[in-house]
Enzyme design. Sequence first.
Site, PDB file in Angstrom:
ATOM      1  N   PHE A 124      23.539 207.659  58.844  1.00  0.00           N
ATOM      2  CA  PHE A 124      23.819 207.310  60.236  1.00  0.00           C
ATOM      3  C   PHE A 124      22.750 206.346  60.707  1.00  0.00           C
ATOM      4  O   PHE A 124      21.572 206.594  60.507  1.00  0.00           O
ATOM      5  CB  PHE A 124      23.849 208.555  61.111  1.00  0.00           C
ATOM      6  CG  PHE A 124      25.238 209.052  61.253  1.00  0.00           C
ATOM      7  CD1 PHE A 124      25.924 208.890  62.432  1.00  0.00           C
ATOM      8  CD2 PHE A 124      25.867 209.624  60.173  1.00  0.00           C
ATOM      9  CE1 PHE A 124      27.228 209.325  62.552  1.00  0.00           C
ATOM     10  CE2 PHE A 124      27.179 210.060  60.288  1.00  0.00           C
ATOM     11  CZ  PHE A 124      27.863 209.920  61.476  1.00  0.00           C
ATOM     12  N   CYS A 125      23.161 205.247  61.305  1.00  0.00           N
ATOM     13  CA  CYS A 125      22.175 204.197  61.483  1.00  0.00           C
ATOM     14  C   CYS A 125      22.502 203.321  62.676  1.00  0.00           C
ATOM     15  O   CYS A 125      23.584 203.368  63.239  1.00  0.00           O
ATOM     16  CB  CYS A 125      22.157 203.264  60.298  1.00  0.00           C
ATOM     17  SG  CYS A 125      22.892 203.913  58.833  1.00  0.00           S
ATOM     18  N   THR A 126      21.541 202.483  62.997  1.00  0.00           N
ATOM     19  CA  THR A 126      21.733 201.403  63.946  1.00  0.00           C
ATOM     20  C   THR A 126      21.202 200.143  63.296  1.00  0.00           C
ATOM     21  O   THR A 126      20.092 200.151  62.768  1.00  0.00           O
ATOM     22  CB  THR A 126      20.969 201.692  65.251  1.00  0.00           C
ATOM     23  OG1 THR A 126      21.414 202.947  65.778  1.00  0.00           O
ATOM     24  CG2 THR A 126      21.198 200.599  66.275  1.00  0.00           C
ATOM     25  N   ARG A 300      24.978 205.343  70.733  1.00  0.00           N
ATOM     26  CA  ARG A 300      23.710 204.650  70.519  1.00  0.00           C
ATOM     27  C   ARG A 300      23.861 203.160  70.778  1.00  0.00           C
ATOM     28  O   ARG A 300      22.899 202.431  70.884  1.00  0.00           O
ATOM     29  CB  ARG A 300      23.228 204.887  69.073  1.00  0.00           C
ATOM     30  CG  ARG A 300      22.654 206.284  68.840  1.00  0.00           C
ATOM     31  CD  ARG A 300      22.588 206.623  67.371  1.00  0.00           C
ATOM     32  NE  ARG A 300      23.909 206.924  66.847  1.00  0.00           N
ATOM     33  CZ  ARG A 300      24.367 206.490  65.661  1.00  0.00           C
ATOM     34  NH1 ARG A 300      23.625 205.750  64.898  1.00  0.00           N
ATOM     35  NH2 ARG A 300      25.586 206.797  65.268  1.00  0.00           N
TER      36      ARG A 300
END
Length: 376
Positions: A124-126, A300
């Site tokens: 899970f990332c940005t 996010r």
Amino acid sequence: MESCRALVLSLCVLSVSLALAAGRDVPVKRYVVNLDAAPEEHFLPMCQDPDILELIPMLKKDAKDMITSLVPEEVLPLVDILTADLDQYLPQPFAGEMRGIANCTGIDLGEIVILNLAYDLTAFCTSIVAQDAKGTIWHGRNLDYGFGDFLRNITVMLDFQTKGQTLYTSTSYLGYVGALTGQRPNKFTITVDERDQGAWWMNALEALLNKKASLVSFLVRETLAEADTYDVAIQRLAYTPLIAPVYFIVGGANVAEGAVITRDRESALDIWTMNPAQGRWFVLETNYDHWEEPPADDNRRMPTMKAMNTTGQAGINASSMFQVSSTRPQFGHVVLSVPHVLNKGTTYTAIMSAAQPQVYNTWVRWPEGQASAQSP
Ligand SMILES: *[C@@H]1O[C@H](CO)[C@@H](O)[C@H](O)[C@H]1NC(C)=O
Ligand SMILES: *[C@@H]1O[C@H](CO)[C@@H](O)[C@H](O)[C@H]1NC(C)=O
Ligand SMILES: *[C@@H]1O[C@H](CO)[C@@H](O)[C@H](O)[C@H]1NC(C)=O
Ligand SMILES: *[C@@H]1O[C@H](CO)[C@@H](O)[C@H](O)[C@H]1NC(C)=O
């Protein structure tokens, strides 16, 4: 698997109460991988580092825990088939590298194989690619995992060299041969963000055993190794069949080179590019299709966008990209239950700029701490 997001969410709430602890964002260790050596030897220098050797007993135990909680039992026989004939199913150098890692850590080869599959699909990332006011492209990313504590301890930067020259750089974990974050100097940078894939273990293993698809992180490494231009990299990432859907975020070395590729297993569904001439000076991706609203309980995107807008194109540099990646709920704010850019699951932040390859750096994040004094 489906617990991954839930885990990030619940831990996020926890991070609030810890928000006053001391900051500990430290740059990670960097190793050379000599591509001119046999694949079995690629990771020996890292493996033989006394700092890493010390971690191996813990790694063995943590790997077992991670596998037990992530991997459905019914796929284990398929993993055995894959492991028994690794060269048949996985391309070089990956098969040899996994054998070398199993040999030097004493971790079972089957477990190394499972870990490599698991990392491929649980991130899970940005990711953000932005063009500053001078036309330089910057690429920032946070990588969030439910197994943060364990992974923080084994995060490394790798310079893959041939004849003493760095062909490409990646951020990885001990035992992991693929790349989810990487840079081809003066050409492009790539990050991978997970895209919802449903029940992927069975699909992924079947695709691998039928040799119909590539691991996501192998494709990234092959692209870093072989694609000589930004455009070739985009084409390759967009149209090579994969074991799972993902987002590829790509930055180039020239103006307006920035894109988010939304992939399903077969091919690209969408390639969304920056367009600075028309005011779209950054593209950003978390874990939801950019044309859809993210769910309210995991937005996010909004705080990242807000932080980018506040920074402004003229304010973009390595340091402000790091600060954007550190956006988090402040102690005392009212709305605290929303996951933020930096959350309890964040294991590292990487900042890159293909045109300035020396900028490449990765910091292990301990998000319970304050914003780092050691940021760039
Ligand atoms: C395994 O490691 C030993 C020494 O640590 C080495 O002699 C041997 O060649 C290695 N085997 C492989 C397959 O890399
Ligand atoms: C990470 O390493 C630290 C020591 O550096 C150790 O105290 C901690 O238990 C490790 N965490 C995990 C989950 O392996
Ligand atoms: C950021 O700025 C863009 C362009 O001006 C605008 O479309 C967007 O709504 C802004 N987003 C936030 C969260 O401020
Ligand atoms: C980076 O940009 C920020 C503003 O966003 C500025 O305060 C800072 O001085 C800049 N840092 C460098 C090294 O240029």
